[in-house]
Design a protein around this motif. Structure first.
Motif, PDB file in Angstrom:
ATOM      1  N   ASP A   1      -7.534  -7.415  -8.137  1.00 15.98           N
ATOM      2  CA  ASP A   1      -8.130  -6.732  -6.843  1.00 15.98           C
ATOM      3  C   ASP A   1      -7.013  -6.319  -6.162  1.00 15.98           C
ATOM      4  O   ASP A   1      -6.239  -6.940  -5.640  1.00 15.98           O
ATOM      5  CB  ASP A   1      -8.826  -8.257  -5.883  1.00 15.98           C
ATOM      6  CG  ASP A   1      -9.641  -7.533  -4.627  1.00 15.98           C
ATOM      7  OD1 ASP A   1      -9.081  -6.611  -4.241  1.00 15.98           O
ATOM      8  OD2 ASP A   1     -10.431  -8.021  -4.358  1.00 15.98           O
TER       9      ASP A   1
ATOM     10  N   THR B   1      -6.662  -4.821  -3.362  1.00 18.45           N
ATOM     11  CA  THR B   1      -6.704  -5.201  -1.989  1.00 18.45           C
ATOM     12  C   THR B   1      -6.142  -6.523  -1.663  1.00 18.45           C
ATOM     13  O   THR B   1      -5.228  -6.635  -0.695  1.00 18.45           O
ATOM     14  CB  THR B   1      -8.120  -4.775  -1.205  1.00 18.45           C
ATOM     15  OG1 THR B   1      -8.661  -3.716  -1.217  1.00 18.45           O
ATOM     16  CG2 THR B   1      -8.155  -5.584   0.298  1.00 18.45           C
ATOM     17  N   ALA B   2      -6.669  -7.476  -2.625  1.00 20.74           N
ATOM     18  CA  ALA B   2      -6.182  -8.830  -2.520  1.00 20.74           C
ATOM     19  C   ALA B   2      -4.688  -8.805  -2.643  1.00 20.74           C
ATOM     20  O   ALA B   2      -3.824  -9.454  -2.141  1.00 20.74           O
ATOM     21  CB  ALA B   2      -6.905  -9.784  -3.265  1.00 20.74           C
TER      22      ALA B   2
ATOM     23  N   PRO C   1     -10.908  -0.084  -9.122  1.00 22.63           N
ATOM     24  CA  PRO C   1     -11.869  -0.770 -10.354  1.00 22.63           C
ATOM     25  C   PRO C   1     -12.305   0.505 -11.367  1.00 22.63           C
ATOM     26  O   PRO C   1     -12.048  -0.093 -12.512  1.00 22.63           O
ATOM     27  CB  PRO C   1     -13.078  -1.079  -9.531  1.00 22.63           C
ATOM     28  CG  PRO C   1     -12.431  -1.325  -8.045  1.00 22.63           C
ATOM     29  CD  PRO C   1     -11.687  -0.108  -7.933  1.00 22.63           C
TER      30      PRO C   1
END
Length: 306
Positions: A289, A291-292, A268
């Protein structure tokens, strides 16, 4: 008590190891992390590191627990080298190129996804980012355009659906560390590097990099000269160096940026800095995101089994 899952998704990086237990409906049942990244292990230590992380995890059906791995476990210096797919290539074929290392614990069946290489035009390689690109394609169907993946070795990739057309690498993060610790600039970068002057220095460096990316080698020395002649403090100098490198990277790739937002897949904090410089260049970055994205990529890779 055992944790029952359908399969396990793993992102094995240089510094860390992350695993997610996936249920039959695709939901994440657990997340586990370990500091045992590729850079801290010998080849012989990989099986034990995975078994330790997945201790107490069992498959929801008979047979071994399927574990799908992306990242540096498949590097030449990793667990078992997973040969590269050559770009341009359709990332739906990732699982077809997976390798399956031997696992002393027969209850676990690991498969390691390949990276992607580029030979035509300019030699290049990626390992781990290809799974993120597939994840982006899965989460944003029909996407076509350039993707930026900020990091130690930033990637810029042209993606058309699930097809990666070409890509490049910028050693921006590593160059910052090398210059900060091993060059003459280190004398201007001792002390508090995260003080209030860092943001001002970053903006000034980014503007210089965007405007004159071809003058990077000469502009770098302004970090040292600024501290000697203008009293620039270490926080300003660190910001200027960071901004100059990021601005040069984005300025050098300006020709690839169209009218649509540029997806940014990274931490981020780093993605926010890249978005700031893209805005200065008249473009727009869209932090994602990470991780997503990697989870979506591992799920998509598994779904495209031949």
């Amino acid at each position: 008590m055992s944790e029952i899952v359908d399969w396990v998704a793993v992102d094995w990086g240089t510094s860390n190891l992350r695993a997610w237990g996936i249920g039959p409906d695709g939901a994440v049942i657990f997340e586990k992390t370990s500091p045992k990244g590729m850079g801290k292990l010998t080849r012989e230590e990989f099986p034990a590191a995975l078994a330790e992380l997945l201790d107490g995890v069992a498959p929801s059906r008979s047979g071994a627990l399927d574990v799908l791995i992306c990242g540096m476990a498949g590097a030449r210096q990793g667990w078992l080298e997973a040969p590269y797919l050559e770009a341009p290539t359709d990332l739906r074929g990732l699982l077809d190129g997976a390798v399956r290392p031997e696992m002393p614990d027969a209850r676990i069946a690991p498969a390691i996804l390949p990276g992607v290489c580029q030979k035509a035009g300019a030699d290049n390689v990626m390992r781990g980012e290809e799974t993120q690109l597939l994840g982006l394609a899965a989460l944003t169907p029909g996407f076509s355009g350039v993707v930026c993946m900020p990091g130690t070795h930033s990637k810029w990739a042209q993606l058309s659906g699930t097809r990666i057309e070409h890509f490049s690498t910028a050693m921006t993060g590593e160059m910052f560390e090398v210059l900060r610790t091993h060059s003459v600039l280190r004398h201007s970068l001792t002390g508090d590097l995260d003080g209030p002057g860092r943001s001002e220095g970053f903006a000034a460096g980014a503007a210089a990099g965007l405007d004159r990316p071809e003058q990077l080698l000469g502009t770098l020395f302004q970090v040292r000269a600024g501290s000697l002649l203008s009293g620039r403090q270490p926080d300003w100098c660190a910001g200027y160096l960071s901004g100059l490198l990021v601005g040069t990277e984005i300025g050098s790739n300006r020709h690839l940026i169209g009218d649509q937002p540029v997806p940014l897949i990274g931490s981020p904090a780093l993605s926010a800095l890249y978005a700031q410089v893209l805005e200065m260049a008249g473009a727009r970055g869209e932090p994602m995101d990470a991780t997503a994205i990697v989870l979506a990529g591992l799920k998509a890779a598994r779904s495209f089994a031949a």
